[in-house]
Enzyme design. Structure first.
Site, PDB file in Angstrom:
ATOM      1  CE  LYS A  86      20.720 -28.805  34.265  1.00  0.00           C
ATOM      2  NZ  LYS A  86      22.146 -28.731  34.650  1.00  0.00           N
ATOM      3  CE1 TYR A 101      17.981 -28.133  36.602  1.00  0.00           C
ATOM      4  CE2 TYR A 101      16.645 -29.735  35.423  1.00  0.00           C
ATOM      5  CZ  TYR A 101      17.743 -29.434  36.216  1.00  0.00           C
ATOM      6  OH  TYR A 101      18.603 -30.437  36.596  1.00  0.00           O
TER       7      TYR A 101
HETATM    8  P1  NAI Z   1      22.936 -30.220  44.323  1.00  0.00           P
HETATM    9  O1  NAI Z   1      22.008 -29.077  44.555  1.00  0.00           O
HETATM   10  O2  NAI Z   1      22.972 -31.336  45.303  1.00  0.00           O
HETATM   11  O3  NAI Z   1      24.436 -29.669  44.141  1.00  0.00           O
HETATM   12  C1  NAI Z   1      24.719 -28.582  43.287  1.00  0.00           C
HETATM   13  C2  NAI Z   1      25.979 -27.890  43.779  1.00  0.00           C
HETATM   14  O4  NAI Z   1      26.225 -26.778  42.913  1.00  0.00           O
HETATM   15  C3  NAI Z   1      25.830 -27.326  45.201  1.00  0.00           C
HETATM   16  O5  NAI Z   1      26.960 -27.670  45.980  1.00  0.00           O
HETATM   17  C4  NAI Z   1      25.740 -25.816  44.960  1.00  0.00           C
HETATM   18  O6  NAI Z   1      26.252 -25.025  46.023  1.00  0.00           O
HETATM   19  C5  NAI Z   1      26.583 -25.663  43.703  1.00  0.00           C
HETATM   20  N1  NAI Z   1      26.310 -24.410  42.991  1.00  0.00           N
HETATM   21  C6  NAI Z   1      25.102 -23.830  42.811  1.00  0.00           C
HETATM   22  N2  NAI Z   1      25.262 -22.672  42.141  1.00  0.00           N
HETATM   23  C7  NAI Z   1      26.585 -22.533  41.895  1.00  0.00           C
HETATM   24  C8  NAI Z   1      27.371 -21.548  41.257  1.00  0.00           C
HETATM   25  N3  NAI Z   1      26.802 -20.446  40.727  1.00  0.00           N
HETATM   26  N4  NAI Z   1      28.699 -21.702  41.194  1.00  0.00           N
HETATM   27  C9  NAI Z   1      29.291 -22.801  41.732  1.00  0.00           C
HETATM   28  N5  NAI Z   1      28.595 -23.768  42.355  1.00  0.00           N
HETATM   29  C10 NAI Z   1      27.260 -23.641  42.447  1.00  0.00           C
HETATM   30  O7  NAI Z   1      22.585 -30.743  42.844  1.00  0.00           O
HETATM   31  P2  NAI Z   1      22.849 -32.162  42.153  1.00  0.00           P
HETATM   32  O8  NAI Z   1      21.616 -32.940  42.214  1.00  0.00           O
HETATM   33  O9  NAI Z   1      24.135 -32.721  42.606  1.00  0.00           O
HETATM   34  O10 NAI Z   1      23.001 -31.675  40.624  1.00  0.00           O
HETATM   35  C11 NAI Z   1      24.255 -31.473  39.975  1.00  0.00           C
HETATM   36  C12 NAI Z   1      23.987 -31.186  38.507  1.00  0.00           C
HETATM   37  O11 NAI Z   1      23.267 -32.281  37.926  1.00  0.00           O
HETATM   38  C13 NAI Z   1      23.130 -29.949  38.270  1.00  0.00           C
HETATM   39  O12 NAI Z   1      23.569 -29.281  37.101  1.00  0.00           O
HETATM   40  C14 NAI Z   1      21.746 -30.527  38.051  1.00  0.00           C
HETATM   41  O13 NAI Z   1      20.934 -29.681  37.286  1.00  0.00           O
HETATM   42  C15 NAI Z   1      22.085 -31.799  37.312  1.00  0.00           C
HETATM   43  N6  NAI Z   1      21.032 -32.801  37.366  1.00  0.00           N
HETATM   44  C16 NAI Z   1      20.594 -33.308  38.559  1.00  0.00           C
HETATM   45  C17 NAI Z   1      19.583 -34.259  38.571  1.00  0.00           C
HETATM   46  C18 NAI Z   1      19.059 -34.856  39.828  1.00  0.00           C
HETATM   47  O14 NAI Z   1      18.081 -35.612  39.743  1.00  0.00           O
HETATM   48  N7  NAI Z   1      19.635 -34.600  41.002  1.00  0.00           N
HETATM   49  C19 NAI Z   1      18.950 -34.720  37.315  1.00  0.00           C
HETATM   50  C20 NAI Z   1      19.488 -34.112  36.132  1.00  0.00           C
HETATM   51  C21 NAI Z   1      20.493 -33.197  36.169  1.00  0.00           C
END
Ligand code: NAI
Length: 248
Positions: free
Chosen positions: A160, A156
């Protein structure tokens, strides 16, 4: 405010969490919004209706961001349906955590493909459109661990860190064409992704945060709005940390 009036934005992985909050904020600021996710179910369709209720054009597309063909088909369809693309938010991401000694090749490949190759796919597809328009803002969702590293998250963190390098390179390569590219590095944000962590791990995170709370998806959406808007017209190649002061 109408910071994003007349702009068309694509947000990948916007069915829930941070992507969904960005889509909502963008629509509130007057943008036409394209959301993508692996599956478009009734909840996502209801969300599209909510966005349309704000008086903007909105559409959800089922599209796997990690798939090169899918990404190009998506961009073709968006240009046909919306006529232009001003903002791309590469938000789709997953975790498959594990210590290096136990990490499988599959865990590594999946995280790199979904988190990093997806951004290449989408940027590759939107670049000709943005170059023709001579404008565009690309936002890569990175993470504080892409800067600091994190034990148990080698895949991961590497993905990033890659998102940051990719944004910086695009900023240098396409700046002369009017295209900006930046990264957002969220810290600990309360979503389904972090909901999978134990209460103990969550508490440990929170004591390390100077602002003493986990972030909300809206905290990240506000910065994504700034980077999408003309308020950031001279900001490119940067990484903005949204982490309550945890990483400096
Ligand atoms: P989440 O898991 O709640 O939502 C991620 C969404 O991306 C889901 O709806 C999922 O179905 C979709 N997804 C997964 N694989 C996919 C693909 N191949 N094609 C299209 N859609 C796909 O995650 P969250 O927390 O909203 O994270 C969003 C972004 O922010 C991610 O890139 C994550 O790595 C990043 N992030 C999140 C943090 C956190 O603390 N929640 C911290 C730092 C970064």
């Amino acid at each position: 405010m109408n910071l994003l009036a007349n702009k068309v934005a694509i947000i990948t992985g916007a069915g829930r969490g941070i992507g969904r909050a960005i889509a909502l904020k963008y629509a509130q600021e007057g943008a036409s919004v394209v959301i993508t996710d692996l599956k478009i179910d009734e909840t996502v369709e209801a969300f599209v209706k909510e966005l349309e209720g704000l008086g903007v054009k909105a559409k959800a597309y089922a599209s796997n961001a990690a798939n090169f063909e899918d990404a190009h088909k998506l961009v073709e369809a968006v240009v046909a349906d919306f006529g232009r693309i001003d903002v791309l938010v590469n938000n789709a991401g997953i975790t498959r955590d594990g210590l290096m000694m136990r990490m499988t090749e599959e865990q590594w490949d999946l995280v790199i493909n979904v988190n990093l190759k997806s951004a290449f796919n989408l940027i590759h597809a939107v670049t000709p459109v943005m170059v023709k328009q001579r404008s565009g803002s690309i936002i890569n969702m990175a993470s504080v661990v892409g800067v600091s590293g994190n034990a148990g998250q080698a895949n991961y963190s590497a993905s990033k860190a890659g998102m940051i390098g990719l944004a910086k390179s695009i900023a240098k390569e396409l700046g002369a064409r009017g295209i900006r590219a930046n990264a957002i590095a969220p810290g600990f944000i309360i979503t389904d992704m972090t909901g999978a962590l134990s209460e103990e791990v969550r508490k440990q995170w929170e004591v390390q945060i100077p602002l003493r709370r986990g972030g909300t998806p809206e905290d990240v959406a506000n910065v994504a709005t700034f980077l999408a808007s003309d308020l950031s017209s001279y900001v490119s190649g940067q990484t903005i940390h949204v982490c309550g002061g945890m990483n400096m």
